[in-house]
Design a protein around this motif. Structure first.
Motif, PDB file in Angstrom:
ATOM      1  N   GLN A  63       0.814  -1.218   0.000  1.00  0.00           N
ATOM      2  CA  GLN A  63       0.000   0.000   0.000  1.00  0.00           C
ATOM      3  C   GLN A  63       0.846   1.266   0.000  1.00  0.00           C
ATOM      4  O   GLN A  63       0.487   2.272  -0.624  1.00  0.00           O
ATOM      5  CB  GLN A  63      -1.001   0.010   1.159  1.00  0.00           C
TER       6      GLN A  63
ATOM      7  N   LEU B  86       0.183   3.700  -3.115  1.00  0.00           N
ATOM      8  CA  LEU B  86      -0.716   4.799  -2.771  1.00  0.00           C
ATOM      9  C   LEU B  86       0.001   5.897  -1.998  1.00  0.00           C
ATOM     10  O   LEU B  86       1.066   5.694  -1.423  1.00  0.00           O
ATOM     11  CB  LEU B  86      -1.879   4.286  -1.907  1.00  0.00           C
TER      12      LEU B  86
ATOM     13  N   ASN C 247      -3.404  11.137  -0.874  1.00  0.00           N
ATOM     14  CA  ASN C 247      -4.517  11.513  -1.746  1.00  0.00           C
ATOM     15  C   ASN C 247      -5.481  10.353  -1.924  1.00  0.00           C
ATOM     16  O   ASN C 247      -6.701  10.541  -2.012  1.00  0.00           O
ATOM     17  CB  ASN C 247      -4.000  11.948  -3.116  1.00  0.00           C
ATOM     18  N   ASP C 248      -4.935   9.129  -1.980  1.00  0.00           N
ATOM     19  CA  ASP C 248      -5.773   7.944  -2.174  1.00  0.00           C
ATOM     20  C   ASP C 248      -6.591   7.610  -0.935  1.00  0.00           C
ATOM     21  O   ASP C 248      -7.493   6.768  -1.000  1.00  0.00           O
ATOM     22  CB  ASP C 248      -4.891   6.752  -2.544  1.00  0.00           C
TER      23      ASP C 248
ATOM     24  N   ARG D  13     -11.514   7.100   2.113  1.00  0.00           N
ATOM     25  CA  ARG D  13     -11.457   5.735   1.587  1.00  0.00           C
ATOM     26  C   ARG D  13     -11.008   4.802   2.706  1.00  0.00           C
ATOM     27  O   ARG D  13      -9.813   4.597   2.915  1.00  0.00           O
ATOM     28  CB  ARG D  13     -10.477   5.660   0.419  1.00  0.00           C
TER      29      ARG D  13
ATOM     30  N   ASN E  93      -8.333   2.029   2.479  1.00  0.00           N
ATOM     31  CA  ASN E  93      -6.938   2.436   2.302  1.00  0.00           C
ATOM     32  C   ASN E  93      -6.333   2.984   3.587  1.00  0.00           C
ATOM     33  O   ASN E  93      -5.189   3.452   3.583  1.00  0.00           O
ATOM     34  CB  ASN E  93      -6.821   3.496   1.201  1.00  0.00           C
TER      35      ASN E  93
ATOM     36  N   GLU F 120      -9.489  -3.170  -8.567  1.00  0.00           N
ATOM     37  CA  GLU F 120      -8.426  -2.679  -9.442  1.00  0.00           C
ATOM     38  C   GLU F 120      -7.864  -3.817 -10.286  1.00  0.00           C
ATOM     39  O   GLU F 120      -7.851  -4.977  -9.871  1.00  0.00           O
ATOM     40  CB  GLU F 120      -7.302  -2.051  -8.624  1.00  0.00           C
TER      41      GLU F 120
END
Length: 346
Positions: free
Chosen positions: A197, A201, A204-205, A212, A215, A336
């Motif tokens: 991760q 990422l 922002n993710d 989110r 995440n 994804e």
């Protein structure tokens, strides 16, 4: 390149949890990893050799027939851990002890609040060649969450490294440019794991376009300059960095709540995720060392001798997985498309 064959990899940092969920998390890991460092932050935490042995037996019972997999057990350091606990753990085959600052992550409330009190324990670990695994964040409420790793390096980790130069330390799941630089510049006794991760990422993710929750992990995702620093060090081929997924499952409703739990469940596709990253970086030739060589070399364990083949094939990570209890869990990078898959899974 349409196929890539590497020495069978290991995962040097993950959370299986306990109970019925082991029927999901253990097979997911054993699918592609031969060994894994098992985190001890259960409730209650695994604080001694007997508790580790009991936990190990539950993990082994969940390994599917036909798969070869070895859990590498750890114990959880508390303010009450003694040098004798370390000696007993080492004699029982436990390879490492985990340092959590109190309150730093999931199930860490029993962890260390007075670091100086553990100096005799660190000395014993050094003498008995037991590794120290570090969750490297301070937990002072006045320190910004995005700065906690850097402050830990400055105030804690640099002190431990200087005072115990023969102690092997794994700085786990590093997230910042400062951490990458610290490990790169440190002695050969200090290495680090990096998660998928934090390579894939940045913050922002986590925050742009709405929160989110799947995440959300600890240490939290950082800004893109830190993500790029991590991507740079894995692409460099440095032997001081190796695979540690920090796979940390929580049921969907525990993530999508008013106080969502920290952790990304990446074991389900971890090796494929790392391969995807290394291809993005133009560094597929560096993947084998990162996934299969640097970790066992640092732990002074033999490398695996069997091999795993990945094939170039676009596929989509599912939106949900149903756990043995019937509840859903959302895997990391759900929905994804990634570009590599383990050949045996075709």
């Amino acid at each position: 390149m349409n196929e890539l064959t590497i020495l069978a990899p290991d995962d040097w940092h993950l959370h299986f949890r306990d109970g019925d969920i082991l029927k999901e998390t253990v097979p997911a890991t054993a699918r592609c990893f031969k060994r894994a460092i098992v985190m001890p932050n259960l409730v209650p935490p695994v604080v001694n050799a007997q508790m580790a042995a009991d936990y190990e037996s539950r993990i082994i019972a969940a390994i599917p027939n036909g798969l070869e997999f070895t859990p590498l057990m750890t114990i959880y350091l508390t303010n009450d851990t003694s040098p004798q606990d370390i000696i007993d753990a080492k004699a029982a085959g436990i390879v490492a002890a985990k340092l959590y600052p109190a309150g730093a992550t999931t199930n860490s409330d029993a962890a260390v609040s007075q670091l100086d009190a553990l100096f005799p324990v660190f000395e014993t670990m050094s003498e008995h060649n037991m590794l120290l695994l570090v969750h490297g964040e301070v937990t002072d409420h006045f320190v910004d969450i995005f700065d906690r790793e850097k402050v830990f390096i400055d105030q804690k980790l640099s002190v431990i490294a200087e005072k115990f130069p023969q102690l092997k330390i794994v700085f786990e799941h590093i997230t910042t440019k400062e951490a990458a630089e610290f490990v790169t510049d440190a002695s050969e006794k200090i290495a680090a794991t990096i998660t998928p991760q934090h390579l894939l990422l940045n913050r922002n993710d986590l925050l742009v376009g709405g929160i989110r929750p799947h995440n959300y992990c600890l240490p939290v995702l950082k800004r893109n300059i830190h993500q790029e620093a991590l991507r740079s060090v894995v692409a460099s081929g440095s032997n001081k960095f190796f695979l540690g997924s920090d796979s940390a499952p929580h049921e969907k409703h525990m993530k999508e709540s008013s106080c969502g739990c920290a952790g990304c469940y990446s074991a389900w596709s971890a090796l494929e995720l790392y391969t995807h990253v290394f291809e993005e970086l133009g560094a597929l030739d560096k993947l084998e060392a990162f996934a299969s060589k640097n970790g066992p070399d640092f732990y002074n364990l033999p490398r695996n001798t069997s091999r795993v083949t990945l094939v170039k094939k676009d596929w989509q990570i599912p939106q949900e997985i149903i756990l043995p209890n019937g509840n859903p869990i959302v895997p990391f990078f759900a929905g994804e498309t990634i570009s590599w898959k383990i050949k045996s899974d075709n």
